[in-house]
Design a protein around this motif. Structure first.
Motif: not given
Length: 336
Positions: A244-247, A282-284, A286-291, A300-306
């Motif tokens: 959420d802080s990505w420029p 984001r995909k990279e 997400a795959i790590v956290w899904l494991a 995961i959604a929050a961490r990825l900024g969704f």
């Protein structure tokens, strides 16, 4: 593939390990394909991918083994051509993979494999009796995945590769060739990808097969990603900060002391876009956290900024062809 595409000297050492005697025989083989033997002593050295491909063909021809002596049975010269010919006669990629894996299972004593379709995901599972070294696995995956991509006429995205072997000291090139999501010391060896790919039609001609074989394996070695490229630098920076802080583009350009138009142009020169880089990270992640079963989809959604889990579900399905719940179920179901 051009001479600027490179392969780590570690992979050269691995290729020689079971297929060429050390000393004079190694020096002669390397010199013949245009690789300076002294580079073997330089851990950071890289060689042209075309030279590595010439070494592959030379070793295969001299040993009459296209699998570098890594199985009790030889994968005799001509095996790749036979595999491709048999696979391209099938109507779909799924049928082609079944045919190709069946052939390799017959030819290689210790690398039996099967294709498994699980709803929206597919996996190629190796049923090897004992763990192999990483190079053995990745040589197998290079053959299977490389042929599959050629048959389909497009790159087949790999969601994950799990291996029974320990993590080797060097595996950067394997991540570039296959997937950022490599997992070692796992109960099973498998490659996971979207099941939608299995339905892709096969339309290859004998003339196309001849061209493919004439340039193999150089044409299935993936271009090395420059670690000093702008895209790699940006991705590394994105990994270090919350999504959420990505420029935005203008802010990123300012931090790099260039204009937004220059940023877009330089990324385009590398075949990239800023949005594509953000989606890749984001995909990279997400795959790590899904494991990790303790991390919820909402987190995961929050961490990825969704905005919510539903938005994450839609994005993940777009990236992978599978919903995150099914992917998590498959990746964590290690006992089946």
């Amino acid at each position: 593939m051009s001479e600027k595409d490179t392969i780590s000297i570690h992979l050269v050492r691995e290729a020689l390990l079971q297929s060429c005697a050390p000393g004079a025989a190694t020096v002669e083989a390397l010199s013949k394909v245009g690789i300076v033997p002294a580079l073997l002593e330089q851990p950071d050295a890289r060689v042209p991918a075309t030279a590595y491909a010439r070494l592959w063909r030379l070793l295969a021809r001299r040993r009459d083994d296209e699998f570098f002596g890594m199985d009790p049975r030889k994968l005799k010269s001509g095996s790749l051509a036979f595999l491709c010919g048999a696979a391209m006669a099938q109507p779909s990629l799924g049928a082609s993979l079944e045919t190709g894996l069946g052939f390799l299972s017959l030819m290689l004593e210790q690398m039996p494999a099967q294709l498994v379709r699980q709803q929206s995901l597919a996996e190629i599972v190796l049923l090897e009796p004992e763990p192999k070294r990483a190079f053995t696995y990745f040589t197998y995956w290079m053959i299977v995945h490389g042929v599959a991509c050629w048959l389909a006429g497009r790159r087949i995205p790999i969601l994950a590769i799990e291996l029974r072997c320990p993590q080797p000291d060097f595996y950067d090139d394997y991540r570039v060739m296959f997937s950022d999501n490599l997992r070692f010391d796992r109960p099973r060896t498998r490659m996971i990808f979207s099941a939608d790919c299995l339905d892709l039609p096969i339309k290859r001609s004998p003339e196309e097969l001849k061209r493919f074989l004439a340039y193999a394996p150089a044409n299935i070695l993936v271009k090395y990603r420059d670690p000093n490229s702008l895209a790699t630098r940006i991705k590394n920076d994105l990994r270090q900060m919350p999504a959420d802080s990505w420029p935005e583009t203008d802010g990123l350009a300012a931090s790099l002391c260039i204009s937004a138009s220059t940023l877009r142009r330089r990324l385009a020169d590398e075949g990239q876009t800023y949005q594509g880089l953000k989606d890749s990270v984001r995909k990279e992640l997400a795959i790590v956290w899904l494991a990790e079963p303790q991390v919820s989809f909402t987190e995961i959604a929050a961490r990825l900024g969704f905005a919510d889990a539903s938005s994450f579900y839609k994005a993940f399905r777009k990236w992978s062809g599978s919903n995150p719940g099914h992917y998590r179920s498959l990746i964590l179901n290690e006992a089946s």
